[in-house]
Structure formats: C-alpha cells, structure tokens
Design a protein around this motif. Structure first.
Motif, PDB file in Angstrom:
ATOM      1  N   SER A  82       2.562  -2.154  -6.818  1.00  0.00           N
ATOM      2  CA  SER A  82       2.157  -3.535  -7.061  1.00  0.00           C
ATOM      3  C   SER A  82       3.288  -4.397  -7.613  1.00  0.00           C
ATOM      4  O   SER A  82       3.106  -5.607  -7.789  1.00  0.00           O
ATOM      5  CB  SER A  82       0.974  -3.559  -8.044  1.00  0.00           C
ATOM      6  OG  SER A  82      -0.145  -2.879  -7.495  1.00  0.00           O
ATOM      7  N   LYS A  83       4.433  -3.817  -7.893  1.00  0.00           N
ATOM      8  CA  LYS A  83       5.558  -4.585  -8.398  1.00  0.00           C
ATOM      9  C   LYS A  83       6.019  -5.599  -7.356  1.00  0.00           C
ATOM     10  O   LYS A  83       5.881  -5.400  -6.151  1.00  0.00           O
ATOM     11  CB  LYS A  83       6.719  -3.657  -8.746  1.00  0.00           C
ATOM     12  CG  LYS A  83       6.449  -2.666  -9.870  1.00  0.00           C
ATOM     13  CD  LYS A  83       6.446  -3.330 -11.225  1.00  0.00           C
ATOM     14  CE  LYS A  83       6.345  -2.294 -12.341  1.00  0.00           C
ATOM     15  NZ  LYS A  83       6.346  -2.912 -13.685  1.00  0.00           N
ATOM     16  N   VAL A 108      11.554   0.701   3.181  1.00  0.00           N
ATOM     17  CA  VAL A 108      12.065  -0.636   3.462  1.00  0.00           C
ATOM     18  C   VAL A 108      11.047  -1.446   4.259  1.00  0.00           C
ATOM     19  O   VAL A 108      10.830  -2.637   3.999  1.00  0.00           O
ATOM     20  CB  VAL A 108      13.409  -0.551   4.215  1.00  0.00           C
ATOM     21  CG1 VAL A 108      13.873  -1.940   4.649  1.00  0.00           C
ATOM     22  CG2 VAL A 108      14.467   0.103   3.330  1.00  0.00           C
ATOM     23  N   GLU A 109      10.394  -0.802   5.213  1.00  0.00           N
ATOM     24  CA  GLU A 109       9.358  -1.494   5.985  1.00  0.00           C
ATOM     25  C   GLU A 109       8.205  -1.920   5.088  1.00  0.00           C
ATOM     26  O   GLU A 109       7.654  -3.013   5.237  1.00  0.00           O
ATOM     27  CB  GLU A 109       8.859  -0.582   7.107  1.00  0.00           C
ATOM     28  CG  GLU A 109       9.891  -0.350   8.206  1.00  0.00           C
ATOM     29  CD  GLU A 109       9.457   0.707   9.209  1.00  0.00           C
ATOM     30  OE1 GLU A 109       8.422   1.376   8.952  1.00  0.00           O
ATOM     31  OE2 GLU A 109      10.150   0.877  10.225  1.00  0.00           O
ATOM     32  N   PHE A 110       7.834  -1.074   4.134  1.00  0.00           N
ATOM     33  CA  PHE A 110       6.782  -1.403   3.169  1.00  0.00           C
ATOM     34  C   PHE A 110       7.181  -2.632   2.347  1.00  0.00           C
ATOM     35  O   PHE A 110       6.371  -3.550   2.131  1.00  0.00           O
ATOM     36  CB  PHE A 110       6.530  -0.206   2.251  1.00  0.00           C
ATOM     37  CG  PHE A 110       5.709  -0.504   1.027  1.00  0.00           C
ATOM     38  CD1 PHE A 110       4.329  -0.625   1.111  1.00  0.00           C
ATOM     39  CD2 PHE A 110       6.322  -0.662  -0.214  1.00  0.00           C
ATOM     40  CE1 PHE A 110       3.564  -0.899  -0.031  1.00  0.00           C
ATOM     41  CE2 PHE A 110       5.571  -0.934  -1.349  1.00  0.00           C
ATOM     42  CZ  PHE A 110       4.192  -1.054  -1.254  1.00  0.00           C
ATOM     43  N   LEU A 111       8.421  -2.647   1.881  1.00  0.00           N
ATOM     44  CA  LEU A 111       8.907  -3.768   1.077  1.00  0.00           C
ATOM     45  C   LEU A 111       8.933  -5.063   1.891  1.00  0.00           C
ATOM     46  O   LEU A 111       8.523  -6.127   1.404  1.00  0.00           O
ATOM     47  CB  LEU A 111      10.300  -3.454   0.532  1.00  0.00           C
ATOM     48  CG  LEU A 111      10.409  -2.237  -0.394  1.00  0.00           C
ATOM     49  CD1 LEU A 111      11.866  -1.974  -0.761  1.00  0.00           C
ATOM     50  CD2 LEU A 111       9.574  -2.434  -1.650  1.00  0.00           C
ATOM     51  N   GLN A 112       9.408  -4.971   3.114  1.00  0.00           N
ATOM     52  CA  GLN A 112       9.495  -6.161   3.956  1.00  0.00           C
ATOM     53  C   GLN A 112       8.118  -6.664   4.372  1.00  0.00           C
ATOM     54  O   GLN A 112       7.841  -7.870   4.328  1.00  0.00           O
ATOM     55  CB  GLN A 112      10.354  -5.861   5.186  1.00  0.00           C
ATOM     56  CG  GLN A 112      11.818  -5.605   4.852  1.00  0.00           C
ATOM     57  CD  GLN A 112      12.625  -5.122   6.042  1.00  0.00           C
ATOM     58  OE1 GLN A 112      12.091  -4.449   6.938  1.00  0.00           O
ATOM     59  NE2 GLN A 112      13.908  -5.430   6.069  1.00  0.00           N
ATOM     60  N   THR A 113       7.246  -5.743   4.762  1.00  0.00           N
ATOM     61  CA  THR A 113       5.903  -6.117   5.201  1.00  0.00           C
ATOM     62  C   THR A 113       5.119  -6.791   4.085  1.00  0.00           C
ATOM     63  O   THR A 113       4.344  -7.721   4.330  1.00  0.00           O
ATOM     64  CB  THR A 113       5.134  -4.873   5.692  1.00  0.00           C
ATOM     65  OG1 THR A 113       5.839  -4.302   6.792  1.00  0.00           O
ATOM     66  CG2 THR A 113       3.726  -5.238   6.124  1.00  0.00           C
ATOM     67  N   ASN A 114       5.344  -6.341   2.843  1.00  0.00           N
ATOM     68  CA  ASN A 114       4.588  -6.865   1.707  1.00  0.00           C
ATOM     69  C   ASN A 114       5.328  -7.952   0.938  1.00  0.00           C
ATOM     70  O   ASN A 114       4.934  -8.302  -0.174  1.00  0.00           O
ATOM     71  CB  ASN A 114       4.198  -5.721   0.773  1.00  0.00           C
ATOM     72  CG  ASN A 114       3.120  -4.833   1.364  1.00  0.00           C
ATOM     73  OD1 ASN A 114       1.946  -5.177   1.362  1.00  0.00           O
ATOM     74  ND2 ASN A 114       3.528  -3.676   1.884  1.00  0.00           N
ATOM     75  N   HIS A 340      -1.157  -4.913  -2.147  1.00  0.00           N
ATOM     76  CA  HIS A 340       0.228  -4.909  -2.603  1.00  0.00           C
ATOM     77  C   HIS A 340       1.063  -6.022  -1.959  1.00  0.00           C
ATOM     78  O   HIS A 340       2.260  -6.121  -2.221  1.00  0.00           O
ATOM     79  CB  HIS A 340       0.850  -3.543  -2.326  1.00  0.00           C
ATOM     80  CG  HIS A 340       0.113  -2.423  -2.998  1.00  0.00           C
ATOM     81  ND1 HIS A 340      -0.259  -1.266  -2.344  1.00  0.00           N
ATOM     82  CD2 HIS A 340      -0.357  -2.296  -4.266  1.00  0.00           C
ATOM     83  CE1 HIS A 340      -0.911  -0.478  -3.180  1.00  0.00           C
ATOM     84  NE2 HIS A 340      -0.979  -1.082  -4.351  1.00  0.00           N
ATOM     85  N   LEU A 341       0.441  -6.832  -1.130  1.00  0.00           N
ATOM     86  CA  LEU A 341       1.147  -7.965  -0.513  1.00  0.00           C
ATOM     87  C   LEU A 341       1.437  -9.034  -1.562  1.00  0.00           C
ATOM     88  O   LEU A 341       0.561  -9.410  -2.342  1.00  0.00           O
ATOM     89  CB  LEU A 341       0.300  -8.550   0.612  1.00  0.00           C
ATOM     90  CG  LEU A 341       0.873  -9.798   1.303  1.00  0.00           C
ATOM     91  CD1 LEU A 341       2.154  -9.464   2.050  1.00  0.00           C
ATOM     92  CD2 LEU A 341      -0.171 -10.389   2.253  1.00  0.00           C
ATOM     93  N   VAL A 342       2.663  -9.523  -1.585  1.00  0.00           N
ATOM     94  CA  VAL A 342       3.072 -10.590  -2.501  1.00  0.00           C
ATOM     95  C   VAL A 342       3.212 -11.876  -1.694  1.00  0.00           C
ATOM     96  O   VAL A 342       3.925 -11.915  -0.690  1.00  0.00           O
ATOM     97  CB  VAL A 342       4.412 -10.258  -3.188  1.00  0.00           C
ATOM     98  CG1 VAL A 342       4.795 -11.371  -4.155  1.00  0.00           C
ATOM     99  CG2 VAL A 342       4.326  -8.922  -3.902  1.00  0.00           C
TER     100      VAL A 342
END
Length: 363
Positions: A82-83, A108-114, A340-342
């Motif tokens: 959730s960060k 990285v895909e998780f970070l970019q997608t969210n 977890h999407l920002v």
C-alpha cells in the motif's frame, strides 16, 4: 562494483518457463543449491528456508515471525503493497550480475500498473543513471533513467547544500561521479580544490592517494561516496573498495571523511526528496542488513529485507535491529488487488504535504 558474490549463470529464458513466479523462485534456489546458513547468495521461497530452531530466543522467533507467521507476514506485506513510494536496492534484489532475479520484472510492472513512485538506489558511484537504465533494459526491464539514484548523485546533492554556488573538487572515481558533481556546479581541480571526493574506481594508485593526502593536508575537505571497505571480483575474491582507500587518507591526514551513501540516512532523505513523498509513505527494499536495512531504520523508512542476496535468517542474530518485513524475494510483493492503486490526485496531495512541511521547517 558490488558486494554480492557471483552465482552460477542461469539464463533468464530458463527462468521464464511454465509455472508461477513462486515456483520459478524455488527452481532458481534449487539451481543455486542455496540453503539457510550457507555463505553464498540466498534466492528462495520462504517455504524452502526452514524453521526457527526449537530453542531459539524470543528475539530470533520474532524475526522468523516476520517471514513465516501468517498473520504478521500478511499484515505487513499488505502495508508494504500500500506504500506510495519504493526505494529499491539492485544487486541481490533485482539481479545477480547478469541474471534477473525471480519476480523483478513483475515487481516493476506492479509499481507501474499501480502508479507507484520508485527509485533504484545503489552505493555504486561509478555508473550514470543512463548506464544503469541500459543494464536493466538488457535484462528485460524498461524504466526511465529518472528512476535511478546513486551515491555519486547523493554526494553531489550534499556538496551543493554545503556550497550552493558550486566549487572545485579533486575526484578519484569514474564518470558517473564526475558527471553528477559537474551537474551541480563543481569543477575538477588538482591544485587547491575545496573538496577531495573518493568514489568507486579501479584506478586507485599510490600517486593518486598521495595527491589526495596532500590536498587534504592543505585544507581540502575529505568526502567519500560511501565507506564500504571491500567488494568482490568476478570470481568471488575480496578487493578493496572506497572505504578502504578513504581510511588510508584519514589515517595519514588525521581527519574523518564525511560519507553520503548507505547506511547514511542522508541518501535516503535525498531519495525521498526525489520521490516527493514522506517517510511514512515510503519503504526501502534491500538484501543487506548493514546498509539497506540500517539506512531504513535510521531514516525511519520501513525496511524490507529480501533473502535473495547476501543475508540469511541465521545472520539476523548478529544485529541489534530487525527489518519491518522479511521476504524470500521481491516475487512476493506483486498482486492484483486494486486497493493498492495510487491515484494522481493522491500523489499530488502527498507531494504538497511534503512541500508544506519543508517550508514550515525553514521557519
């Protein structure tokens, strides 16, 4: 340069076979013959790591709970997911040498997608962000060079804070460090510089160290990108690193160098500034207790230890501190939960809060 031991070559394509990311991690661990307590790299699913000894102390059991307890582990992993911001070590977390570690691309895909903000942080002052970007691109991860931050850049930030109008430096280091200093208004000078700056380099010799000693004796301030004393060469032999050469100059000149890389909290503050987020909204992911984890603790940023690098569970008892969470590797982080999407608005609000807080601190 890196502190990590070389591992047997495993083609990325072999790790991309059928099966889940967790299965790939287990396969990778088996290929490396990694076991808890061995001296080599640890790349393993937590299911393959073993259990805490029956007669373990309360402290050791708490450390194992960060890895295995289903309630504690799940709760803290969800908090990390959730960060809004992630500071990520590279060697031992994302790759080993030229081998991509399981889950790195998915992270990285998780970070970019969210819509997360993230920085790859390294104590190596030698490469430029563009060179680091090119390395990850060769491994199959495509991110912009703005996602990389080195101890060389941190050193340049620090010198700029000390001398806002710029100045002169005598540098022993590679182009990545020199470019960072130049970008902040510092120029090379081997006669009467304001600073002597020591970084990663394979060109240290008696002549350069003697020059550094003489310039410090004449009044130049001694700066090191970091104080790690040793690295490993391509076959696993120890070689001296920046901290060892810095100690030489310190001893002869009876001075103490100021250093900017991990485990200094300073580099973490600079990374936060780049991200535009508060410490509570940020975490650091690393594989070394003595640099990554302690840097997170001293800067009050939640530190996540991954066992895919040099640290094993039985090594944790050597330290008086523990990470916020322990993972087998970064493959445990990605998920598809939309919570977890920002949003862009959340990032704008977070950046504004940090900016307002900084303004208040000036008064």
């Amino acid at each position: 340069m890196s502190h990590k031991k070389e591992v047997p070559a495993v083609e990325v394509s072999e790790l991309s076979a059928d099966g889940s990311t967790r299965d790939l991690a287990s396969q990778f661990a088996n290929r490396l013959n990694t076991q808890t307590g061995s001296s080599g790299p640890h790349v393993s699913h937590s299911d393959n790591i073993g259990e805490a000894p029956e007669n373990a102390s309360v402290s050791v059991k708490k450390e194992w709970a960060l890895l295995r307890d289903p309630v504690i582990h799940t709760e803290r992993l969800d908090a990390i997911r959730s960060k809004k911001g992630y500071i990520i070590d590279m060697d031992g977390v994302i790759y080993h040498g030229a081998t991509l570690l399981p889950g790195a691309k998915e992270l990285v895909e998780f970070l970019q997608t969210n819509n997360k903000k993230f920085l790859f942080l390294t104590n190596n002052s030698a490469p430029t962000p563009r060179e680091l970007q090119s390395k990850l691109e060769r491994l199959g991860i495509n991110v912009g060079e703005e996602h990389f931050f080195t101890s060389g850049q941190a050193t340049a930030y620090f010198l700029k804070s000390q001398s806002p109008d710029g100045g002169t430096v005598y540098v022993i280091g590679e182009p990545g460090l020199a470019y960072s200093l130049y970008d902040m208004g510092f120029f090379m000078n081997d006669h009467n510089p304001d600073y002597v700056v020591l970084g990663e380099s394979q060109t240290y010799n008696f002549e350069k160290l003697t020059k550094a000693v003489q310039l410090v004796q004449n009044g130049a301030k001694l700066i090191a990108t970091h104080l790690d004393t040793e690295n490993l060469d391509s076959v696993g032999n120890k070689i001296p690193a920046t901290g060892a050469f810095t100690a030489c100059v310190e001893l002869v000149t009876n001075t103490k160098a100021f250093f900017c890389g991990k485990p200094s909290a300073l580099i973490m503050r600079y990374a936060q500034r780049v991200l535009g987020l508060s410490r509570l909204e940020t975490c650091i992911i690393g594989d070394r207790m003595d640099t990554d984890i302690v840097a997170g603790i001293t800067s009050e940023i939640d530190p996540v230890l991954v066992l895919s690098g040099v640290t094993s569970m039985d090594m944790l008892q050597q330290y008086a501190y523990r990470p916020y969470l322990i993972l087998g590797g970064v493959y445990e982080i990605p998920d598809e939960d939309e919570r977890h999407l920002v949003t862009d608005q959340e990032l704008e609000d977070a950046s504004r809060r940090v900016s307002d807080q900084k303004k208040k601190s000036l008064y």
